[in-house]
Design a protein around this motif. Structure first.
Motif, short mmCIF file in Angstrom:
data_model
loop_
_atom_site.label_atom_id
_atom_site.label_comp_id
_atom_site.label_asym_id
_atom_site.label_seq_id
_atom_site.Cartn_x
_atom_site.Cartn_y
_atom_site.Cartn_z
N ARG A 165 0.82 -1.22 0.00
CA ARG A 165 0.00 0.00 0.00
C ARG A 165 0.85 1.27 0.00
N SER A 166 2.09 1.17 0.49
CA SER A 166 2.97 2.35 0.50
C SER A 166 3.69 2.54 -0.83
N TYR A 171 4.29 3.01 -5.00
CA TYR A 171 3.68 3.82 -6.06
C TYR A 171 4.37 3.54 -7.38
N ALA A 220 -0.58 2.70 -4.84
CA ALA A 220 -0.98 1.31 -5.06
C ALA A 220 -2.50 1.14 -5.11
N GLU A 221 -3.21 1.80 -4.20
CA GLU A 221 -4.67 1.63 -4.17
C GLU A 221 -5.32 2.26 -5.39
N GLU A 250 -4.74 -0.06 -8.26
CA GLU A 250 -5.67 -1.18 -8.25
C GLU A 250 -7.03 -0.75 -8.79
N LYS A 304 -3.49 -6.29 -7.32
CA LYS A 304 -3.99 -6.06 -5.98
C LYS A 304 -3.01 -5.24 -5.15
N ALA A 305 -3.55 -4.34 -4.30
CA ALA A 305 -2.76 -3.65 -3.28
C ALA A 305 -2.94 -4.40 -1.96
N ASP A 352 -1.35 -5.06 2.31
CA ASP A 352 -0.61 -4.47 3.42
C ASP A 352 0.89 -4.72 3.24
N ASP A 353 1.69 -3.73 3.59
CA ASP A 353 3.14 -3.86 3.41
C ASP A 353 3.69 -5.12 4.05
#
Length: 260
Positions: A126-127, A129, A170-171, A174, A181-182, A184-185
């Motif tokens: 998610r972090s 790009y 990332a989101e 998606e 898919k995004a 969790d890190d």
């Protein structure tokens, strides 16, 4: 095989490749592109591939600070690096006979964005790009980005990415359909390996034909795509996995694919 800029290791039936220049945010000089291509051409029986980055970046793009043999400065240098190193890498990725999962653990910029998006399944922390940064330094997208982005997200969004040079998180990626898919890190690497192992346990011949058919369908007319599918079905239908799949269906059990 030992490499200077990447790590490549077999984890069961999965070949895991790690871009390994964390001090440079995994910036990719031509020799890294060549090492990546060599690793991809040496599957040695692996039935799926995972590509990720070491440290806090996936790949920050070509190494513009490189000197000497690594230099890609100037138009002629960039052309030579693309035609002799980066383009062969992207073609090697596109022609692999096994599925590719990219685990984007941080920034994926420039040619690093192209490498990331070349996966059949792109998972991004998610972090992370995605960035087409070329316009910010007076250059144009390369590594197949002009071809790839227009097909992934359409002309308007591809133009936005290339001409405005802004980060796509990332989101958002998606939601655009740019990536699979995004996640969790903390769970990125586990999810990538879980997916890769699922693919590696599948009918490898059929999966290889699928990825080739998908790539060819982006340019083929409908009649040509039908013929390509028929030819691919012939190849897959003659595989041991197809025989096992049919037998397992009749016996009402889960097939045990061997990749042959």
């Amino acid at each position: 095989m030992e490499y200077e800029t990447i790590r490549a290791e077999r984890v069961g039936d999965v070949l895991k490749i790690v871009l390994n220049r964390p001090e440079r945010l995994n910036a990719c000089p031509p020799d890294m592109a060549l090492e990546l291509a060599n690793a991809l051409n040496d599957l040695n029986g692996a039935r799926a591939v995972v590509i990720t980055g070491e440290g806090r970046a996936f790949c920050s793009g070509a190494d513009l600070a490189a000197r000497g043999e690594r230099s890609i400065a100037g138009g002629r240098g960039a052309y030579t690096a693309l035609t002799q190193a980066y383009n062969p890498l992207m073609l090697a990725l596109s022609r692999l006979p096994v599925p590719v999962v990219t685990a984007v653990n941080g920034p994926a910029a420039g040619v690093g964005c192209s490498i990331a998006l070349a996966g059949d399944f792109v998972l991004a922390a998610r972090s992370a790009y995605f960035l087409q940064a070329f316009v910010n330094i007076g250059l144009v997208p390369d590594g197949g980005a002009s071809w790839m982005l227009t097909r992934l997200v359409g002309k308007a969004r591809a133009t936005e990415m290339m001409m405005l040079g802004e980060k796509i998180g990332a989101e958002k990626a998606e939601s655009w359909g740019l990536i699979y898919k995004a996640v969790d890190d903390a769970s990125l690497q586990d999810e990538a390996m879980l997916l890769a192992n699922r693919l590696a346990a599948g009918p490898t011949v059929a999966l290889g034909v699928m990825r080739q058919n998908i790539a060819r369908a982006l340019e083929a007319d409908y009649a040509s795509a039908l013929l390509v599918e028929a030819e691919g079905q012939w190849k897959a239908g003659d595989s041991a996995d197809a025989a096992e799949g049919g037998k397992a269906f009749l016996e009402k059990r889960k097939p045990a694919f061997t990749g042959k």
